[in-house]
Structure formats: C-alpha cells, structure tokens
Design a protein around this motif. Structure first.
Motif, PDB file in Angstrom:
ATOM      1  N   PRO A 188       0.581  -1.191   0.449  1.00  0.00           N
ATOM      2  CA  PRO A 188       0.054   0.575  -0.288  1.00  0.00           C
ATOM      3  C   PRO A 188       0.669   0.471  -0.026  1.00  0.00           C
ATOM      4  O   PRO A 188       1.779   0.797   0.366  1.00  0.00           O
ATOM      5  CB  PRO A 188      -0.906  -0.007   1.254  1.00  0.00           C
ATOM      6  CG  PRO A 188      -0.402  -1.333   2.670  1.00  0.00           C
ATOM      7  CD  PRO A 188       0.558  -1.841   1.659  1.00  0.00           C
ATOM      8  N   LEU A 197      -6.732  -3.002  -2.417  1.00  0.00           N
ATOM      9  CA  LEU A 197      -5.627  -3.354  -2.740  1.00  0.00           C
ATOM     10  C   LEU A 197      -5.520  -4.275  -3.334  1.00  0.00           C
ATOM     11  O   LEU A 197      -5.597  -5.631  -2.766  1.00  0.00           O
ATOM     12  CB  LEU A 197      -4.051  -3.026  -1.792  1.00  0.00           C
ATOM     13  CG  LEU A 197      -2.801  -3.216  -2.316  1.00  0.00           C
ATOM     14  CD1 LEU A 197      -2.564  -1.953  -2.953  1.00  0.00           C
ATOM     15  CD2 LEU A 197      -2.140  -3.716  -0.753  1.00  0.00           C
ATOM     16  N   PHE A 207      -7.119   0.041   3.891  1.00  0.00           N
ATOM     17  CA  PHE A 207      -7.246  -1.369   2.201  1.00  0.00           C
ATOM     18  C   PHE A 207      -7.810  -2.638   2.787  1.00  0.00           C
ATOM     19  O   PHE A 207      -7.106  -3.083   3.693  1.00  0.00           O
ATOM     20  CB  PHE A 207      -6.104  -1.337   1.619  1.00  0.00           C
ATOM     21  CG  PHE A 207      -5.677  -0.160   0.726  1.00  0.00           C
ATOM     22  CD1 PHE A 207      -6.128   0.145  -0.334  1.00  0.00           C
ATOM     23  CD2 PHE A 207      -4.728   0.696   1.404  1.00  0.00           C
ATOM     24  CE1 PHE A 207      -5.552   1.191  -1.035  1.00  0.00           C
ATOM     25  CE2 PHE A 207      -4.439   2.036   0.798  1.00  0.00           C
ATOM     26  CZ  PHE A 207      -4.512   1.810  -0.473  1.00  0.00           C
TER      27      PHE A 207
END
Length: 657
Positions: free
Chosen positions: A77, A114, A129
């Motif tokens: 991320p 993600l 995420f």
C-alpha cells in the motif's frame, strides 16, 4: 458458476483491446488485473480506469452490486502522505452523486481495495485497504448481500462522467451468446439477487447514500467530544457507523462501539462488517458492562454479578426499611430504582451529596431532608447485605472500573469511541466512558435521544465532565417509519429527561419530518381471553416475512404469557436476547428494553394493564416512563404496526382506537 471457457476468452480479448485503445500506457501487472476487472462489466459492474494525473490516486473505481471500490494495484500500500492524498481523493471524487431521493453518495461508503500482483500476499496491516492477491480477485464479485440494486448502479454510473476527472469509463458488451453462457447473467440468478436485495434491512441503502446533513456530520472535524441527537428513526446510528469508518481511516489504534443495551452490539457489528470489512478485529463492538468485566479481569480484579444474590440482598434490606419507606411510596421497585439510578448511578458517596438540590433529575416524587436520610439508611443496609456475601451489583462494577481507570489509564488508548443509546447509561457510566475515551479531537461520539429513555432518571453531559457545547448535532427527518406508523407513534407525549446538548434545543418525535409515505398502523382492545385468537390472526395475515417481524412487550412476565400462546400455536420464535441481526424465519419476541435500537418491517405490540393502586407523583413518573417506552416500541416498525391493548375496562387506554 462462472462464464464458459469460450465466452470468457472472447470477453478477455475484447477487454484487452479496449484497455489498449483507451489506456495504452499500462504496465503488465495493471493491464492483466484491469482486464480481469473489465470482463465483469459485461454483467452488472462498471469500471472507471485512471488515464493519467497524479500517482496518488486509485488506479480504478469499480462500481457494482457489492458497492463502490477504489482499486489500487501494487505489491504494497502507499505510505503517507501519498496514502492520505489517495484516500481524500477517492472519498471526494464522488461528491455530488445523488440517488434521486435527495441522498448523496458518502465518501465513507467507498471501499479501498489493494490488489497485489502475483499468486499470494503476506500483507496484514494495510491501513484502510482490503488486501486481495490476484487469484482472489473473483471474491470482489461474489454475490452476498448487495449494497446497491440495479437502478442505483445505473444512477451512479450515469453521473460518474460529471464528477470523475481523469478516469475513463470502460465496459465490454456481452453478445446474446455470451449472456446464455453457463451461469452468466441467467434470469434466475438475477431475479434471486433482486429478491435478496428487496428483503434486506433498509440499512443497506445507507451503506452508500446519506442525506447531505448526515454526510456533513460523518466528515466534520470536532475538537472534542461530540453528540448526535434526534428523534427515533432519523439515522443516528447509521451516521455513527459511517463516522467510525471515516475516523478509523485517519487514525491508528483500536476503535470501540459500546452501548448500555446488551442486544445491540452484535447487530451493529454485523452492519459495520459489511460497511467496513477492512477493519477486521480493530473495531470492537461490546456491551458496556461486558467491556468493564473484561477490563477488570485483565487488571487482575475479576468481578461477576450474581443477579439472584443481588435481588436477595435488596429484599433483605427492604424488609428492614419498608415500614418507613412504604408510606412515602409503597412499591419496592421505586426504591430499587432510587438506589440504582440516583444514589449509585450518580456516584453519591455521602448523605450530604444526596441531599443537594436538583440531584434527582427525572424523579417526580419529592423527598425532604428526613426522607432522604431514611433512604440513605436503606442504601447503607443494602450495601452491607452485598458486602456480607461478597456480592457486587452492576453499579459496583462500574465504580470499580472507574477507579481502576483513574488509577492507571489504558496503555493503548482507543482512536475513537462511539456510545449508542447514551440516554440510558447512568451518570457514573458516562464518567467511565470519559476516562476510557478521553476528550481529544474526534475521540468520543455520543449518540441517543432522551425521548427514548426506557429507564428512570436523567442527567446533563456536563455533570459527567463531558463538554459538547458547540459540537452537538440534531437530526430532524425520520427515514425509518412510514407516515402512518410515525403518526401513531407521535401520539405518545414522551418527556425528555436527558439534557442532550447541555441547553441546546432538542427535537421531539412529534416535530420530526416524515421521510417516507404510506404504511399501516392499527390497534385492538380486548380481554386476555381474546388475545390469543387476535394475536395469531394478525400473525397469520402478515405480509411481511415472519423473520422481519417482532412482538414487543413491556414486562418480562408479559413475554412469558405471549410466548406460551405462540408455542402452543407452533409459531417459531427467537428471543430478542439472542438476536444478532442474522436473517432467519423466526418471530422476534422480547421486551421494549431489548428492542431498543432495532427496527423491523412489521411490529406487534401487546400492552397489558398497569399494576393497580399507583397514584401520586410516583404514578406520574411511571406514566411518563411508560410513554417513552411506548414511543420506543412504536418506532421499531418500518411499514406495519399493530398495537394490542389487553384491558378489563373500556377506558383503560386512551391512545388506541
């Protein structure tokens, strides 16, 4: 089942060509993953791919029945400040998109995903995420409980071109042959999905859309504790859940959602898991007393409450003092409440504190100095009876936890705490909440409505040292109850004993604006001998599913009476004590205390006669409390309300028709 091999290969070829034509400068990982996403747009999904612009943006937005996703394709991320810029851009990009009912798509409804290239991902902590490795991509499209129906997907998609800057809308068209491929968009599965969506609780539409005022509260930056107030059905809890996600995205550390009502945490936890699955165990939903017991156990001071032992201690104390207290008020339950909600609930430790003026907010029966002294002696005897047997009541447990928190604060502080149905928490409970949450920016959100208080007593937030002046929000539009149900509930004159905003004006249910039309509210009166036939007839005529219907009563003994009727008739029931929000085909049954904070498509209410002999100030207080409980019971119904009154005289209850 998915597409047939040939149909899938054809759609992949079209998707690849479409990407190459519209977004030519893609690396191999993005091209491969975006192609897989684009194939799904032959069904009910829409894809918007970033064509350029700053890197601190999502690679794509994916829109479909399961909601709106901001998709980032990367092995890891992004890190701050790029992460913050990506979240802010994704949340703000859809501002102004409306659903045709005056509601706006809220940034807290955007799911961050993600997608990591390659066969697997070992990422655990990825902030906002949800992490999926490339082979897990199909789970995005798994049909569970849809957030959006087909019309809403089309409505949002049609407005995307106006609000999305730098993104290209892409969609592959399926041919008639594709659509009849194995398991792909077959009519049966589409009908099933629409039926499933239609049977969901109305919260599901609020997973994506909020009204502008609600949306503003979700994102507002508060410099200290804040308070959301408003009549029943105005969306207070929904706003609180969205705000919990909004704040959680911008902070580290655990999140806490708590309430005085034992049955609510699992129901709201299930809703929050759908709204914000990425938070996992970071968000904790727990009943306040359960949190306290767990906290004390972790500190090496385990305490359990023995309700039967506590009742025995109270009975023994009452037997010693009833000769003095019965001439003032003859019902021992009144004095039990005086101990629980006033003396112990407000944390009084001396008679002098108890004798101060205006300390018995919400109690109609006025007590003089000598009478308070007699009550205090009763309290001391009760405490002695508890101590003699090593017992603690629920107030004692709160006191122990408060003292322990003041001695040694939490090592890991909560990033945000939401307290729902705050009006029924005692003053000492509020002091405990202040200690565990703190009073810093955006740390504490209190949610509730004084008109829905189902226990006696009252307080001001300032009494607990929680300042909310200038940070109080009032919601005014009732979105839950249809017009006829709302009109019935507005009959009850429920007085607010909780100063929600420390002096700021509150809104009563009778002044709430109706957000829905239609609905049905009917009432019945009869004897207890006639109740069984009428109740079973009403259940048999319901148009709402039995699993979305509740039977609400006011006393536990009344629950027992009605459950006997249902059991003998073979009606499947589930106690509200055991209800978690999971769908089933059982009629929910319980007291109004357990129904608080919940709602159902249809509600049946049975009210038995009040106990005889009540008069004076105590009776006035009981009447006011019952009116608040009636209001709560009536406003649990969304579409249909049946109100049954069991009476022996025709004039027992004036509100029913």
């Amino acid at each position: 089942m998915g597409l047939g091999k040939h149909a899938k290969r054809v759609l992949q070829q079209r998707a690849s060509a479409l990407l190459k034509e519209n977004v030519p400068r893609l690396d191999a990982d993005r091209r491969r993953i975006l192609t897989a996403l684009l194939v799904e747009t032959a069904g009910r999904w829409r894809l918007f791919v970033r064509a350029g612009g700053p890197d601190a943006r999502a690679d794509a937005f994916l829109l479909g029945p399961e909601g709106l996703f901001a998709v980032t394709i990367a092995a890891r991320p992004p890190q701050p400040p790029g992460l913050h810029a990506l979240v802010r851009h994704a949340e703000e990009s859809w501002a102004g998109v409306r659903d045709g009912r005056g509601r706006e798509l809220t940034g807290s409804a955007v799911h961050f995903v993600l997608l990591t290239p390659g066969p697997r991902s070992t990422l655990r902590d990825a902030g906002p995420f949800r992490v999926l490795a490339e082979p897990e991509l199909p789970t995005l499209f798994k049909r569970t409980a849809p957030h959006l129906d087909r019309r809403q997907v089309e409505t949002i998609g049609a407005q995307a071109g106006r609000v999305l800057d730098g993104y290209v809308p892409l969609r592959v068209e399926a041919t008639a042959h594709d659509e009849t491929a194995e398991g792909f968009l077959d009519a049966g599965s589409l009908v099933s999905a629409e039926v499933a969506a239609a049977q969901l609780r109305p919260f599901d539409s609020w997973l994506t859309f909020l009204h502008p005022h609600q949306r503003a509260i979700v994102t507002r930056d508060y410099r200290g504790p804040a308070r959301i107030s408003g009549p029943a059905g105005t969306g207070k809890t929904v706003v609180a859940l969205h705000r919990l996600r909004h704040v959680g995205r911008r902070t580290a550390g655990p999140l806490l959602f708590t309430t005085f009502v034992r049955t609510l945490p699992p129901v709201h936890e299930a809703a929050f898991r759908r709204l914000a699955p990425e938070f996992g165990d970071r968000a904790e939903f727990v009943h306040l007393h359960a949190w306290v017991r767990r906290f004390l156990t972790a500190r090496g001071r385990p305490v359990e409450v023995d309700p039967r032992g506590v009742r025995t201690a109270f009975g023994r104390a009452w037997s010693r003092h009833r000769a003095v207290l019965e001439p003032i008020e003859r019902h021992d339950e009144y004095w039990r409440t005086e101990l629980d909600r006033v003396i112990k609930g407000r944390g009084f430790t001396t008679l002098e504190e108890y004798r101060r003026p205006a300390v018995r907010r919400g109690r109609e029966l006025r007590l003089g100095h000598d009478q308070k002294a007699a009550v205090w002696q009763f309290y001391e005897t009760y405490q002695y009876m508890l101590a003699e047997r090593g017992l603690h009541d629920y107030n004692d447990v709160i006191d122990l936890a408060l003292a322990e928190l003041r001695r040694q604060p939490l090592e890991t502080r909560y990033a945000a705490v939401v307290v729902d149905e705050v009006q029924d928490i005692t003053l000492n409970g509020l002091r405990l909440i202040k200690e565990l949450a703190g009073t810093g920016p955006n740390q504490l959100l209190l949610v509730g409505d004084g008109q829905q208080q189902v226990y006696p007593g009252g307080w001001r937030l300032s009494d607990a040292g929680i300042p909310v002046l200038g940070r109080g929000e009032v919601l005014r539009v009732n979105y839950r109850n249809r017009t006829e149900v709302l009109a019935f509930a507005q009959r009850f004159d429920a007085r607010n004993e909780v100063d929600d905003l420390d002096g700021a004006p509150a809104i009563a249910l009778k002044n709430a604006e109706a957000g829905n039309t239609g609905g049905t509210a009917v009432s019945w009166r009869g004897t207890e001998a006639e109740l069984a036939a009428e109740l079973l007839r009403r259940i048999g005529e319901l148009t709402a599913p039995l699993g979305q219907t509740a039977l609400i009563l006011f006393q536990r003994q009344d629950v027992v009476r009605c459950r006997r009727i249902l059991r003998e008739a073979g009606v499947p029931v589930l106690s509200l004590d055991d209800y978690s929000g999971a769908p089933d085909d059982h009629l929910k049954v319980g007291t109004v205390h357990r129904a608080k904070g919940l709602d159902f498509q249809a509600v049946l209410v049975v009210e038995f006669p009040a106990r005889p002999g009540e008069s004076g100030a105590a009776a006035d207080e009981a009447t006011e409390l019952r009116d608040r409980q009636r209001l709560v019971a009536a406003t649990r119904a969304r579409d249909f309300l049946w109100w049954g009154v069991v009476e022996e005289r025709a004039d027992t209850f004036g509100a029913a028709e």
